[in-house]
Design a protein around this motif. Sequence first.
Motif, short mmCIF file in Angstrom:
data_model
loop_
_atom_site.label_atom_id
_atom_site.label_comp_id
_atom_site.label_asym_id
_atom_site.label_seq_id
_atom_site.Cartn_x
_atom_site.Cartn_y
_atom_site.Cartn_z
N ILE A 130 0.89 -1.17 0.00
CA ILE A 130 0.00 0.00 0.00
C ILE A 130 0.93 1.22 0.00
N ILE A 131 0.68 2.13 -0.94
CA ILE A 131 1.64 3.21 -1.15
C ILE A 131 1.08 4.56 -0.68
N GLY A 132 1.75 5.13 0.32
CA GLY A 132 1.29 6.39 0.90
C GLY A 132 2.05 7.57 0.35
N THR A 133 1.92 7.78 -0.94
CA THR A 133 2.44 9.00 -1.56
C THR A 133 1.69 9.22 -2.87
N GLU A 134 2.07 10.26 -3.61
CA GLU A 134 1.37 10.62 -4.84
C GLU A 134 1.36 9.43 -5.82
N LYS A 135 0.21 9.29 -6.52
CA LYS A 135 -0.01 8.08 -7.32
C LYS A 135 0.97 7.88 -8.49
N GLY A 136 1.63 8.94 -8.92
CA GLY A 136 2.56 8.83 -10.05
C GLY A 136 3.63 7.76 -9.84
N ILE A 137 4.02 7.55 -8.60
CA ILE A 137 5.09 6.58 -8.31
C ILE A 137 4.63 5.15 -8.60
N LEU A 138 3.32 4.94 -8.67
CA LEU A 138 2.82 3.58 -8.95
C LEU A 138 3.24 3.13 -10.35
N TYR A 139 3.41 4.08 -11.26
CA TYR A 139 3.76 3.70 -12.64
C TYR A 139 5.13 3.00 -12.70
N PRO A 140 6.23 3.62 -12.22
CA PRO A 140 7.50 2.89 -12.26
C PRO A 140 7.49 1.65 -11.36
N MET A 141 6.74 1.69 -10.27
CA MET A 141 6.68 0.51 -9.39
C MET A 141 6.11 -0.68 -10.16
N ARG A 142 5.01 -0.46 -10.86
CA ARG A 142 4.34 -1.55 -11.60
C ARG A 142 5.18 -1.99 -12.80
N ARG A 143 5.81 -1.01 -13.46
CA ARG A 143 6.62 -1.34 -14.64
C ARG A 143 7.81 -2.20 -14.24
N GLN A 144 8.47 -1.84 -13.13
CA GLN A 144 9.66 -2.60 -12.71
C GLN A 144 9.31 -3.90 -11.99
N ASN A 145 8.06 -4.01 -11.54
CA ASN A 145 7.68 -5.19 -10.73
C ASN A 145 6.33 -5.72 -11.18
N PRO A 146 6.25 -6.22 -12.44
CA PRO A 146 4.93 -6.60 -12.96
C PRO A 146 4.25 -7.72 -12.16
N GLU A 147 5.04 -8.48 -11.41
CA GLU A 147 4.44 -9.61 -10.68
C GLU A 147 3.93 -9.19 -9.30
N LYS A 148 4.18 -7.92 -8.90
CA LYS A 148 3.76 -7.48 -7.56
C LYS A 148 2.51 -6.60 -7.65
N ARG A 149 1.87 -6.41 -6.52
CA ARG A 149 0.61 -5.65 -6.48
C ARG A 149 0.81 -4.36 -5.67
N PHE A 150 0.31 -3.25 -6.23
CA PHE A 150 0.46 -1.94 -5.58
C PHE A 150 -0.90 -1.27 -5.45
N TYR A 151 -1.20 -0.77 -4.26
CA TYR A 151 -2.48 -0.13 -4.01
C TYR A 151 -2.22 1.27 -3.44
N PRO A 152 -2.82 2.32 -4.05
CA PRO A 152 -2.66 3.65 -3.45
C PRO A 152 -3.35 3.67 -2.08
N ALA A 153 -2.76 4.35 -1.10
CA ALA A 153 -3.38 4.42 0.23
C ALA A 153 -4.71 5.16 0.17
N SER A 154 -4.83 6.07 -0.81
CA SER A 154 -6.10 6.78 -1.02
C SER A 154 -6.16 7.16 -2.50
N ASP A 155 -7.36 7.22 -3.05
CA ASP A 155 -7.50 7.61 -4.46
C ASP A 155 -7.30 9.11 -4.65
N ARG A 156 -7.21 9.85 -3.54
CA ARG A 156 -7.06 11.30 -3.63
C ARG A 156 -5.60 11.75 -3.59
N LEU A 157 -4.68 10.79 -3.63
CA LEU A 157 -3.24 11.16 -3.58
C LEU A 157 -2.76 11.57 -4.99
#
Length: 300
Positions: free
Chosen positions: A228-255
């Motif tokens: 679960i990622i507690g920062t701005e959602k933009g960071i989810l893009y490189p996280m998912r690209r570098q780790n396609p087998e892992k799961r990432f959830y924004p801590a809130s949709d308003r980030l």
Amino acid sequence: MDGRDLILKLKEEKRAIVLAHNYQPPEIQDIADLTGDSLELSRQAASTTAQVIVFCGVAFMAETAAILNPDKRVILPRPDAGCPMADMITAEDMVGIKRQYPGTPIITYVNSTAAVKAESTVCCTSANSIRVVESFCKEDSVYMAPDQNLAKYTARHTQKQVYYWHGYCPIHHELRAEQVRQRKAEHPDALFLAHPECRPEVLDLADHVQSTSGMLRYVTESPHKSFIIGTEKGILYPMRRQNPEKRFYPASDRLVCADMKKTSLHDVINSLQTLEPRITVPEAIRIRALGAVEKMLAVR
Ligand code: 13P
Ligand code: SF4
């Protein structure tokens, strides 16, 4: 020629480098020569041999690059991309702090204007705030501005007395512990990572507290499979690209930082063609701000 090819051609023609913060839209991160957190981008801006730096981020980041490179052309494709936290303190406020706390080192988050940096002892980022505070071996107290949450986080990791300004990032400050508890209940196996700009009670729930690039490295190296990622959602893009087998959830949709999302490919093309809008810092301010930024870069 599509937009990306045109950008490649223009970069070569203009001897330009494109730097992009981790929160930038995916299509901007994809065309950047380097993506990173504020500290990595400052280091890159300080060491590049390119003549033109196109900074895809917000104004304080491009200003920092201009402070470090007076002879280069620093372009911010969207000059209206600001940081609301940076606007929560002025150079006059800094002069008042110095009067109130004479002799106390003033440690200013890079999320600040050049004029505010110019009134500082040293700068810091979310990646090095503890090291910067600890670099003041002889002093028992420091003052941190403008982010109260970064100051409170740093205070927990040092014996020094930390006084602070009451600024905050509206996006991170809005994230509440209750929302995080709810996300944790939805994803009980996930680790919770948080940015130091979050409130203390949110950081209390975190398994790890790091800068944006620190989080990216952490999830990539971890054997853990969901986060679960507690920062701005933009960071989810490189996280998912570098780790396609892992799961990432924004801590809130308003980030979402609206300023970070302003840059488009069209803006970058326009900037490379016209070499505008250029960011410059008046020399008298630049010289004094440079001292604070260089002192920060010297802290290892
Ligand atoms: P980082 O330096 O951790 O990338 O953070 C910059 C920022 O603006 C956070 O909101
Ligand atoms: Fe500023 Fe917050 Fe946006 Fe970062 S996320 S640039 S601190 S408003």
